[in-house]
Enzyme design. Sequence first.
Site, PDB file in Angstrom:
ATOM      1  N   ASP A 205       0.804  -1.215   0.000  1.00 44.62           N
ATOM      2  CA  ASP A 205       0.000   0.000   0.000  1.00 44.62           C
ATOM      3  C   ASP A 205       0.840   1.268   0.000  1.00 44.62           C
ATOM      4  O   ASP A 205       0.344   2.341  -0.339  1.00 44.62           O
ATOM      5  CB  ASP A 205      -0.938  -0.009   1.218  1.00 44.62           C
ATOM      6  CG  ASP A 205      -2.068   1.001   1.096  1.00 44.62           C
ATOM      7  OD1 ASP A 205      -2.623   1.139  -0.008  1.00 44.62           O
ATOM      8  OD2 ASP A 205      -2.394   1.666   2.097  1.00 44.62           O
ATOM      9  N   SER A 229      -6.436   5.790  -0.414  1.00 48.17           N
ATOM     10  CA  SER A 229      -6.846   4.525  -1.025  1.00 48.17           C
ATOM     11  C   SER A 229      -8.350   4.349  -0.872  1.00 48.17           C
ATOM     12  O   SER A 229      -8.909   4.617   0.189  1.00 48.17           O
ATOM     13  CB  SER A 229      -6.128   3.355  -0.343  1.00 48.17           C
ATOM     14  OG  SER A 229      -4.734   3.545  -0.349  1.00 48.17           O
ATOM     15  N   GLN A 279      -5.565  -1.595  -6.972  1.00 44.47           N
ATOM     16  CA  GLN A 279      -6.146  -0.597  -6.069  1.00 44.47           C
ATOM     17  C   GLN A 279      -6.614   0.613  -6.857  1.00 44.47           C
ATOM     18  O   GLN A 279      -5.954   1.041  -7.804  1.00 44.47           O
ATOM     19  CB  GLN A 279      -5.111  -0.144  -5.028  1.00 44.47           C
ATOM     20  CG  GLN A 279      -5.670   0.836  -4.002  1.00 44.47           C
ATOM     21  CD  GLN A 279      -4.596   1.324  -3.044  1.00 44.47           C
ATOM     22  OE1 GLN A 279      -3.999   2.371  -3.248  1.00 44.47           O
ATOM     23  NE2 GLN A 279      -4.340   0.545  -1.985  1.00 44.47           N
TER      24      GLN A 279
END
Length: 289
Positions: A205, A229, A279
């Site tokens: 991430d 995100s 993502q």
Amino acid sequence: MTATQGLMDMLTVLDSGARTREDILTGPPLPTPHGRSFGGQVLGQAIAAAGRTVPNDREIHSMHGYFLRPGDADARMTFEVDRLHDGRSFSTRRVQAYQHGEARMSMIASFQTEDPGLEHQEQIDLGGLPDPESLPTVWEKYGHLSGNGRASWVLDRPFDFRYVESDIILEVAERTSRQRVWMRSREPFEASPLLNAAALAFGSDYLLLEPVARRHGLPWATPGMRAASLDHAMWFHRPFRVDEWLLYELDAPTSQGGRGLANGRFFDRDGVHVASVAQESMMRLPSQR
């Protein structure tokens, strides 16, 4: 505390002692300069929490999560694990992450026994890439900024990231939607396959917004830029260790409506494809608020 002791601590979820129909566990906070919880931390802890409830012969093969609200970086996260299904080969778990009585993230994860089946992967040639040992560390490039509180978020990560293309921390030298980064934990990580998967989700991430920002020439130091995100999906294909070098290959095929999509693939040093990630993120500049 070493960086990886910190990583292990972040992934150590504890039984809360509460007794409901679901399993209730808690995870420690991770302070950040902006005060919002880091999405990778929440994902890693959610995977660890779900894994505590499945049979020992099953490993995670996929997870899909949505970030619902910003979290508080200074408060523990509570995870509610619902044992949706246990079949002959697969187990499915739903995990809700809570803080202050509100849902912060929702995830579904699937676990599978080791089963025989079809086997193939697209080949990748690592021969033309520089070895990670030949590339500079973030500390070598930006250690002189260690007195800056915000720089600690880059310098003190539990992962060592070595950029094949240049990084985008202060400027963007290559304006492209593709980047490749060697990564591994900064210290040995002696842990189960489950916790290695949780650690890889954690580390993935950090960089998933970067190919979107790189494509538009936006370094992390862009004044007033905000990014978050929105969701996160991962698939775990083959065994790996996060304390051994993995090539993280990312690309951003599209951005629109204030959102950008990034895909990533992880390969070990033999070119074995061990995991994939996708993502969508929100990115806004001051003029777009």
